[in-house]
Design an enzyme around this catalytic site. Structure first.
Site, PDB file in Angstrom:
ATOM      1  N   LYS A 163      34.859  60.111  42.000  1.00 17.51           N
ATOM      2  CA  LYS A 163      34.494  58.729  42.244  1.00 17.51           C
ATOM      3  C   LYS A 163      34.996  58.263  43.613  1.00 17.51           C
ATOM      4  CE  LYS A 163      34.003  57.597  37.457  1.00 17.51           C
ATOM      5  NZ  LYS A 163      34.707  57.257  36.236  1.00 17.51           N
ATOM      6  N   SER A 168      33.295  53.293  32.619  1.00 15.38           N
ATOM      7  CA  SER A 168      33.991  52.953  33.854  1.00 15.38           C
ATOM      8  C   SER A 168      33.336  51.833  34.651  1.00 15.38           C
ATOM      9  CB  SER A 168      34.170  54.194  34.728  1.00 15.38           C
ATOM     10  OG  SER A 168      32.932  54.769  34.987  1.00 15.38           O
TER      11      SER A 168
END
Ligand code: ADP
Length: 791
Positions: free
Chosen positions: A727, A684
């Site tokens: 996140k 990511s």
């Protein structure tokens, strides 16, 4: 005894004595009973003539009146010795066998049997070596038989040793062995002496085998008897000695005590049997033996483990809901699931198998305390075992008792503390169980958790099966990936993703502060922590998904205040935002945007680590060189590959980006992700690395309030990533304003609390170009470039 001489091969006429229960052999002396009428008359006739008669066995011993057909063909001429008349009219005689006779014709049947008989002469045998060997072999066998047998007197063997003729030897042995009538008649009817001796040798071999077997059985029985007697004797002796030493009373009292405890412990059958066996062993063991303490410890385990004791379940749903609400802030989904579980349990009662819950989430989000609340709501005992770092199967399942200092595994050790068979049992850090040469602990765990097997869990130490089926197991983990699939399949995973600031604030106000005040002996009116102070703790003194460090910092303040109270110093009754550094020292984290200003070659990304989501900044520098790529900051393999992909993307788009193609050959690129001590992995950070790299290559600064997450492909597409909620929370925690994320992740925002959504602006992207457009400012040619550009 006188005997009429006949010439060879001349038939002779003799009265016949038919016998039922014996076969008379030549040279042998035998007593006979004569009772039948015709036999008595034959005897009279013989006595009147020359005391000679022929003794012939009848084919069917049970027959009373016989015809000539009922007689065997071969009989024995006998000289009659002593005669004794009995009071009942029968006669007992002693006869000595002379030679074999063959019955050729029966001359008369009444008043007594008379026959014409042909003598069978045995030609004197030439002693060949073979015959000699046969005789010796037979003698040797016979000797062994005599030695083993109880009924054969030694004299018979001596007699046999002195016989020279093979036929005679065979007759002698046959008459002394305990053979049946058919066997005897068969030997008698075998006219060839060598063949007869061979038959005897076969008979002897069999006889010897039987005798040996008999002997073996006998000696085994004897040994067993001896052993029992010996043990009994020794035990009595020991008792006597102990009595002398004054030990007996103590020991017998202890045995009685143990027996009583076993019977009171309500053990299941197998365990009870085992306990009794061990007590038995203990009773005969000398007190000084080291085994004694091993057995005592073992018995102690058997007795102290809970086998049947159970706490009744409190299935009052509304009360349980209240308990959960009192102990925990938020977490509506988790609480709902727990109440559902209790409702089902209430309906299904006993039949239900307990599901295995697994709480997944970063540290400090309340996994353990939730487990505790569940046990409290159900009215069950609460137990906890940490599995972190376990590599040895024996940690779960125990060591066999043959090992010195062996003990049961952690599961049973913990059960013993519970005292009931239905506690709530928390298996902490199930994702940190390892595997190595000492066996696979997860396979043992599987047995613990599998409802099909756990009613008879086998611990190596305990040896008897233990029932774990009533236990409510709850596992906890930070990540699912490292849990073996077989284990994961058995669990129902409930996620606890982490808290946002507001939630933390509420938790601190309602739970952590009162708890810490109490733990540090302060009354609620002695100290108040203002919201501002708590917010500062959350933002500047902790950076975490859970509230563990927050609780620790609150605890620190409480302790310091407690000390001031004790020392009689003046202390503030209120901790304000400004007072926090006085207690905790300078701030530990900068809250807000990571970068001071818009920088070239630095981008902020959001990734996932085992402590939850976290922000990272990716730095890129370019140096003159030969086109080498260096990656530092403890990057995992997947993250390294994304860096390569980002570089390849940048190279392939060099033209569009305005970077000269030969830059890549003349420049070394270094990508670094600070906070190097924390391992990072996953794809990511892909677009973040690409952004930082392109910023450095094009000299365009990155907007400091932007953070991003997303995987990059070689063609510059932005792919969705996992753990979005975590996140977003991490970005929010770090004070980010704009969050660039893959369009495909838009749907995951439903899980994100509204407060957070309100404070962040989201930009959804599909292509790398869109990322660059949003994150990069125009190039700054006037400023001296921080990195060399292509010429
Ligand atoms: P974990 O097991 O997930 O590491 P803990 O259960 O040890 O976390 O939680 C750490 C501390 O935070 C405990 O004191 C717990 O009471 C508190 N806590 C965590 N979440 C909450 C919550 N939602 N409500 C109240 N207290 C909480």
């Amino acid at each position: 005894m006188p005997r009429k001489r006949t010439r060879r091969n001349e038939p002779i006429e003799l009265p016949i004595l038919a016998v039922r229960d014996t076969v008379l052999f030549p040279h042998m002396v035998a007593p006979l009973f004569v009772a039948r009428d015709r036999s008595l008359r034959a005897l009279d006739e013989a006595m009147a003539r020359d005391r000679t008669i022929v003794v012939i066995a009848q084919k069917d011993p049970s027959q009373q009146e016989i015809t000539p057909d009922d007689l065997h063909a071969i009989g024995t001429e006998a000289a009659i010795g002593r005669i004794l008349k009995m009071p009942d009219g029968t006669v007992s005689i002693l006869v000595q066998g002379q030679r074999r006779l063959q019955l050729t014709e029966v001359l008369q049947e009444d008043p007594y049997l008379k026959g014409l008989l042909l003598p069978v002469y045995e030609a004197a045998q030439k002693k060949t070596l073979q015959l000699e060997a046969l005789m010796r072999a037979v003698l040797a066998l016979f000797e062994k038989c005599v030695k083993l047998s109880k009924s054969l007197p030694e004299d018979v063997y001596i007699a046999a040793m002195n016989v020279d003729e093979p036929g005679w030897l065979a007759d002698l042995i046959a008459s002394s062995l305990d053979l049946n009538l058919d066997q005897r008649q068969d030997v008698l009817a075998t006219l060839d002496p060598t063949k007869r001796l061979q038959k005897i040798s076969i008979i002897l071999a069999k006889e010897l085998e039987v005798l040996e077997l008999q002997n073996k059985i006998h000696s085994q029985v004897q040994q067993e008897v001896d052993k029992n007697q010996r043990e009994f004797f020794l035990r009595e002796q020991m008792k006597a000695i102990q009595k002398e030493l004054g030990d007996l009373d103590v020991q017998t009292r202890e045995m009685e005590e143990l027996k009583k405890r076993v019977s009171e412990a309500n053990l299941p059958e197998a365990a009870c049997k085992k306990a009794e066996e061990e007590i038995q062993r203990l009773a005969i063991m000398p007190q000084a033996s080291p085994e004694v303490s091993v057995i005592r410890t073992y018995l102690d385990w058997l007795i102290k483990l809970p086998w049947t004791a159970e706490t009744p379940d409190n299935l009052d749903i509304s009360q349980a809901a209240r308990t959960l609400e009192e102990n925990h802030y938020g977490l509506p989904k988790v609480k709902e699931r727990i109440l559902e579980f209790m409702a089902v349990r209430r309906l299904a009662k006993e039949k239900l198998r307990s599901p295995i819950l697994c709480f997944m989430g970063p540290p400090g989000v309340g996994k353990t305390s939730l487990g505790r609340s569940i046990s409290q709501a159900l009215g069950r005992k609460f137990l906890r075992v940490s599995l972190g770092g376990i590599r040895d199967e024996a940690e779960i399942r125990g060591h066999r008792r043959t090992y010195v200092g062996a003990l049961p595994g952690r599961v049973l050790q913990t059960m013993r503390n519970a005292g009931t068979i239905n506690p709530v049992f928390m298996l902490d850090e199930i994702d940190k169980v390892g595997t190595d040469f000492r066996g696979d602990p997860s396979s043992a765990l599987l047995e613990v958790l599998d409802p099909e097997q756990n009613f008879s869990f086998s611990d190596h130490y305990l040896e008897v099966p233990y029932d774990l089926s009533k236990v409510l197991f709850i596992a906890t983990c930070n990540i699912l990936d490292t849990i073996p699939p077989a284990l994961r399949d058995r669990m129902e995973v409930i996620e606890l993703p982490g808290y946002i600031e507001v939630e933390k604030l509420h938790i601190a106000e309602r739970f952590l502060v009162p708890k810490q005040l109490q733990e540090n002996g302060l009354g609620p009116d002695q100290l108040r922590v203002t919201r501002g102070a708590l917010m500062r703790l959350i933002r500047e003194y902790t950076r975490e998904a859970g509230v563990r460090n927050l609780e620790r910092e609150i605890g620190n303040i409480c302790r310091k205040v407690a000390r001031q109270v004790v020392e009689g110093k003046r202390h503030p009754g209120r901790i304000t935002e400004r007072a926090v550094p006085d207690f905790l020292g300078p701030l530990k984290f900068y809250w807000g945007i990571a970068e001071e200003k818009d920088e070239i070659g630095t981008a902020t990304g959001v990734v996932w680590t085992w402590v939850g989501g976290d922000t990272i900044s990716v730095e890129v520098t370019l140096m003159k060189g030969k086109g080498q790529l260096t990656l530092t900051g403890q990057l995992g393999d997947v993250m390294k590959e994304s860096a390569q992909a980002a570089l390849s993307y940048a190279r392939s788009r060099a033209d569009q980006l305005g970077v000269k193609a030969n830059v890549f050959e003349k420049t070394d690129i270094h990508i670094h992700v600070p906070a190097g001590a924390i391992p990072k992995d996953g794809p990511s950070a892909g677009i973040t690395m690409a952004t930082a790299l392109i910023s450095a290559l094009t000299n365009r600064p990155v907007r400091r309030e932007v953070a991003m997450t997303g995987e990059i492909t070689l063609r510059g597409r932005v792919l969705p990533i996992g753990g979005l909620k975590e996140k977003v929370l991490a970005a929010h925690r770090a004070g980010i304003k704009t969050f660039v994320l893959p369009r495909k992740n838009q749907k995951d925002l439903v899980d994100v609390p509204a407060d957070v959504k309100r404070e962040l602006s989201f930009i959804f992207v599909e292509e790398m170009e869109e990322v660059l457009n949003n994150a990069l400012l125009d190039s700054q040619p006037k400023e001296k470039p921080a990195t060399p550009r292509g010429d």
